[in-house]
Scaffold this active site. Structure first.
Site, PDB file in Angstrom:
ATOM      1  N   GLU A   1       0.844  -1.207   0.000  1.00  0.00           N
ATOM      2  CA  GLU A   1       0.000   0.000   0.000  1.00  0.00           C
ATOM      3  C   GLU A   1       0.884   1.264   0.000  1.00  0.00           C
ATOM      4  O   GLU A   1       0.573   2.249  -0.648  1.00  0.00           O
ATOM      5  CB  GLU A   1      -0.928  -0.050   1.230  1.00  0.00           C
ATOM      6  CG  GLU A   1      -1.669   1.237   1.526  1.00  0.00           C
ATOM      7  CD  GLU A   1      -1.342   1.777   2.918  1.00  0.00           C
ATOM      8  OE1 GLU A   1      -0.785   2.895   3.002  1.00  0.00           O
ATOM      9  OE2 GLU A   1      -1.642   1.081   3.914  1.00  0.00           O
ATOM     10  N   HIS A   2       2.015   1.212   0.690  1.00  0.00           N
ATOM     11  CA  HIS A   2       2.964   2.337   0.654  1.00  0.00           C
ATOM     12  C   HIS A   2       3.646   2.429  -0.720  1.00  0.00           C
ATOM     13  O   HIS A   2       3.801   3.506  -1.274  1.00  0.00           O
ATOM     14  CB  HIS A   2       4.065   2.145   1.701  1.00  0.00           C
ATOM     15  CG  HIS A   2       3.688   2.596   3.071  1.00  0.00           C
ATOM     16  ND1 HIS A   2       4.320   3.637   3.705  1.00  0.00           N
ATOM     17  CD2 HIS A   2       2.730   2.160   3.934  1.00  0.00           C
ATOM     18  CE1 HIS A   2       3.785   3.810   4.912  1.00  0.00           C
ATOM     19  NE2 HIS A   2       2.822   2.923   5.075  1.00  0.00           N
TER      20      HIS A   2
ATOM     21  N   GLU B   1       6.270   3.963  11.246  1.00  0.00           N
ATOM     22  CA  GLU B   1       4.839   3.891  11.563  1.00  0.00           C
ATOM     23  C   GLU B   1       4.606   2.847  12.664  1.00  0.00           C
ATOM     24  O   GLU B   1       3.841   3.064  13.604  1.00  0.00           O
ATOM     25  CB  GLU B   1       4.074   3.513  10.285  1.00  0.00           C
ATOM     26  CG  GLU B   1       2.589   3.767  10.352  1.00  0.00           C
ATOM     27  CD  GLU B   1       1.863   3.412   9.043  1.00  0.00           C
ATOM     28  OE1 GLU B   1       0.640   3.344   9.092  1.00  0.00           O
ATOM     29  OE2 GLU B   1       2.525   3.206   7.996  1.00  0.00           O
TER      30      GLU B   1
END
Length: 942
Positions: A27-28, A105
């Site tokens: 997704e990144h 994160e």
């Protein structure tokens, strides 16, 4: 604004066993440039230039991408965005760097008790079940371990993309003011290229009952990061998503989570065992997926409640048993249905980007005709479906998790990924035997009565005075004034009422601030039960202990709103408390203060404002005052003094007449019977004038063992006008994308990096903030990188083309011209003018005027003035634990925390190292700031 969101029906459940976190990493990665638009930060740069934003999130079985932008650039943005799903580049070099963002994160997520509890909960699933997986991913799982095991993450990412990012299970939502025909044409043109591999969608529905294991039905004691006692009772049910038309879990949690007469919380509060209770299913992929649905009840316990946690659980089980015996109640289901339908029928428009995001998920879950309504409305009453869910909630099938710092020292197990300390034991025999028997019901627990706050009059009022574009003063006396504007735009039967009860007493001492916080918390506690019915009927209220006064906010359907407002004022007027309530609330306030102090970002803010704002009391001062003890008498006399002299300002907006609006202020004045203030009370601080030098204030984080550091570099501009304020906004807007690109994408310093325009009690400035980890970088190195970024940025804006400059000015003007999507946005803006006593209700229009005359050379000169030898810079570092800060290898978070012993933290000031020379270091804030000049009060009005 226009917005779009796309949902792929694949998530972390599909992570390969040997690469935990791959779905999240992908997704990144898809965002890092595409074949058609190869520039790594190109999409972000494009959006920032045109007042847009984007984000993405990975869930268990879904991944969602969304963005918004000015409508004029929507088609081009769609094309750039679609390329990530058509042909993303995902180059090797970017992979290595982006792993760091994922790791950062994960590090930021580690100190969150909610995340830790979730990971621990997942670890109880049966072996081989995807609920057991580590969804976050970090540098170990995505970089170091794959290297050791000869796994090529690069190839695996591409394989995963090809296998799972397939058009036939993607859902897309676009929202814009174009015609539907135009949008359809664009979508067909742009998105037809997305590959469809025809392979079946990954499905996990066959893996039922993930928690049907002996490990689940036990008591887990957990050591939290924050100071809190809480008990969570959790059941794992068969998947309930398919029953969205009945919403059985919504019905059950409505009753279990009720706070009025006869409820679990009402009973526990009277025993002084609990402060709050919430329950149900949050509908995240973790709580509800194709393998199971969670039903949990979390109780925030007092110190006393912690000692009696088994009794607390028993009360919950007694209530659930009462519900099972009674069976589903049609009146209550229809009351819920009515409330949800009213809310849906008169709902205000949500932010387009949030709306498209929730819709694209709805498209994965509901039938076509329910896409827009399936998550909100109750459609059909089916008592057997409700009863079926209800009957599974037996004590024997529950899992108990007890969080408390008092568990320290007795928890010898450690959760693998977040290092959470916990222990596991069988449920005490006395209680397990009792719960297995046909135990007695509790006579104090019963279903709620009929709700008198549900609105029935939805008529729009006829104006009784000339309509105005901005709020007008309709009442003004020595005791207070009222601003009013009738809504003429949204035309819905709702109202907003806000009041500010101003008193100079609050800021007189740290003790007064703590007494004020205590008073507001007790008042909120006293209102909990009587005002809950209103709360349920979508009439919202909030009491806030502001820095200069008590803020009372109510909103909702105007029909019954005055009832709720009067209830709050009556409780304020007749304020009383028992020693037991005083004890319970001050205990809780200690935890609240402590939890603010241990977060690097909130501590950094406290330190920064302590330096900048003259005669401000710090959170440490407040915490120490509270720990030293308050007397009941001091609270009583403070409240009496507070209520005897006030200046009251109100704002009433929405579906009210001018006559009714003045009733609100009159009610306050007549009920509280206070005298006017002898002198006007300023509702702002005076700010110190920083010297022309670089100041550094470095403090150690108060969360022992936490690696997270926060570095903020603040530049002070001084007392400025509106034009200079808009210049600063423009500067920060120009800075956002290059700042992200330089500090996060290229230098990988941290996950959160951002510039901010600062208005500190009327004094202008800007800052750049980086959240990093001491295990990776030294805070002074980060500070130097920020300096390096600002130098590069100066070159960048000097070489800006006139075209690029005017694009950015237009983007900012468009943001300011953007119409409000709901009345609350307008009210927030107007209220800010009232609460700060600036009253510049047409501020946006004036800022737009100012922007029209700004030139590129104005911007460059303005930035250079801040960077010259006259610059006024303050660096605030909250320094984490890690090898780059000279700490020996630190044991995981929370292990060395002896917070439960109640010792009072104090700030540890660190000296600068050889990295930052020629800075003035602050070792004692009060001593240092007392040598500085204090600027006069200032507001940005002209």
């Amino acid at each position: 604004r226009s917005a779009a969101a796309l949902c792929v029906a694949v998530g972390s459940f599909s992570d390969p066993e040997d690469l935990p976190g791959l779905a999240h990493f992908l997704e990144h990665m898809v965002f890092m440039g595409s074949l058609k638009y190869p520039d790594e930060n190109g999409f972000d740069a494009f959006l920032k230039k045109h007042g847009g934003s984007d984000n993405a999130s990975t869930d268990c079985e879904r991944t969602v991408f969304q963005f918004d932008v000015q409508r004029k650039y929507f088609k081009e943005a769609l094309d750039r965005w679609a390329q990530f799903f058509i042909h993303p580049l995902m180059i090797r070099d970017a992979i290595d760097r982006e792993v760091e963002a994922v790791d950062s994160e994960y590090q930021l997520a580690r100190p969150s008790d909610a995340n830790r509890k979730e990971m621990l909960f997942g670890s109880l699933a049966r072996p081989g079940h995807p609920m057991k997986k580590f969804f976050w991913g970090n540098a170990d799982t995505l970089k170091h371990e794959p290297k050791m095991n000869n796994i090529d993450t690069y190839t695996r990412l591409r394989d995963f993309w090809q296998r799972h990012y397939s058009a036939h299970y993607m859902t897309l939502v676009v929202q814009s003011k174009e015609t539907l025909d135009t949008l359809e044409k664009w979508v067909t043109e742009i998105f037809s290229e997305i590959p469809n591999n025809g392979l079946p969608k990954p499905s996990f529905g066959h893996l039922t009952q993930p928690f049907d294991t002996p490990e689940f039905h036990k008591l887990y004691r957990v050591v939290p990061i924050r100071k809190v006692h809480s008990l969570s009772i959790t059941w794992a049910l068969p998947p309930q998503e398919q029953y969205y038309r009945v919403k059985p879990l919504h019905y059950i949690s409505w009753l279990v989570g009720h706070e009025g007469k006869g409820s679990v919380l009402s009973f526990l509060r009277k025993k002084f065992w609990a402060l709050a209770l919430y329950g149900g299913n949050g509908e995240t992929g973790f709580e509800q997926n194709s393998t199971y649905s969670i039903f949990s009840i979390s109780v925030t316990l007092t110190d006393e409640g912690y000692k009696h946690f088994y009794e607390v659980a028993h009360v919950v089980f007694q209530y659930v048993k009462m519900l099972q015996k009674r069976g589903p109640d049609k009146r209550i289901w229809e009351e819920i249905q009515k409330i949800e339908a009213n809310e849906f029928h008169y709902q205000e428009q949500t932010d387009p980007v949030d709306y498209v995001e929730s819709l694209c998920e709805n498209m994965q879950l509901f039938q076509k005709e329910d896409f827009l309504t399936g998550d909100q409305l109750l459609f059909e009453y089916k008592p057997e479906i409700i009863a079926d869910a209800l009957n599974q909630l037996s004590p024997q099938r529950a899992n108990l998790v007890l969080l408390s710092a008092a568990n320290e020292g007795q928890c010898h197990l450690k959760e693998r990924w977040f290092g959470t300390q916990y222990s596991v034991e069988d449920i005490d025999k006395y209680w397990s035997d009792l719960w297995a028997s046909d135990f007695e019901l509790n006579q104090d627990l019963h279903l709620p009565e009929e709700n008198k706050y549900i609105a029935t009059d939805f008529a729009l009022k006829v104006a009784d005075c000339p309509e105005t574009e901005y709020p007008a003063k309709t009442l003004s006396t020595q005791q207070g004034c009222l601003w009013y504007r009738k809504d003429d735009k949204f035309k819905i039967p709702k109202g907003y009422v806000r009041f500010h009860l101003i008193s100079p007493l609050i800021q007189q001492s740290a003790e007064n601030i703590v007494l004020f916080d205590t008073f507001v918390n007790i008042l909120s506690h006293n209102l909990g039960e009587p005002a809950y019915e209103a709360d349920v009927a979508q009439l919202e209220y909030k009491l806030v202990a502001g820095e200069h006064g008590l803020v009372i906010r109510v909103k909702g359907f105007n029909h019954k709103l005055p009832l709720l407002f009067q209830l709050i004022i009556d409780y304020l007027s007749d304020f009383s408390f028992t020693p037991a309530v005083f004890e319970m609330i001050t205990e809780q306030l200690k935890k609240t203060y402590f939890n603010i102090l241990i977060k690097p970002e909130t501590l950094a803010k406290d330190v920064r404002l302590l330096i900048l704002e003259h005669s401000r009391w710090s959170m440490i001062d407040k915490y120490q005052t509270l720990m030293n003890g308050l007397s009941i008498e001091s609270l009583s006399s403070f409240v009496k003094a507070f209520k005897s002299q006030l200046f009251v300002e109100g704002l009433v907006q929405g579906n009210f007449t001018s006559r009714v609006s003045t009733d609100f202020l009159n009610y306050v004045v007549q009920k509280l019977q206070f005298a006017p203030l002898a002198h006007p009370c300023p509702v702002q601080f005076r700010v110190v004038d920083l010297p022309n030098t670089h100041l550094l204030c470095k403090v150690k984080t108060l969360n022992k063992g936490d690696a997270n550091s926060e570095v903020t570099v603040y530049y002070q501009s001084g007392a400025r006008n509106l034009r200079e304020y808009t210049l600063m906004e423009l500067l920060v807007m120009h800075m956002e994308e290059p700042c992200f690109d330089f500090l996060r994408t290229k230098q990988t310093l941290g996950y959160h990096v951002y510039p901010t325009c600062r208005n500190t009690s009327g004094i202008l400035g800007f800052s750049v903030t980086v959240a990093t980890q001491a295990t990776k970088y030294n805070s002074e190195l980060v500070d130097k990188k920020i300096e390096e970024f600002l130098s590069c940025f100066e070159e960048k804006i000097k070489h800006l083309t006139e075209d690029a400059f005017s694009t950015q000015v237009t983007a900012l003007i468009k943001l300011k011209e953007c119409e409000d999507s709901h009345l609350g946005e307008e009210v927030d803006r107007n209220w800010n003018e009232v609460v700060t006593q600036q009253y510049l209700f047409d501020r946006l229009a004036r800022e737009i005027e100012a922007l029209k005359s700004v030139t590129k050379s104005d911007l460059v000169t303005w930035f250079q003035a801040h960077r010259s030898n006259k610059k006024k810079v303050l660096s605030v570092h909250v320094v984490g634990y890690g090898k780059h800060e000279g700490d020996s290898e630190v044991t995981a978070v929370a292990e060395v925390q002896n917070s439960s012993s109640g010792e009072i933290p104090h700030l540890i000031f660190l000296p600068p190292s050889s990295l930052m020379t020629n800075v003035t270091s602050i070792k004692d804030i009060k001593a240092y700031t007392s040598t500085l000049n204090v600027l006069p009060y200032h507001k940005i009005l002209k």
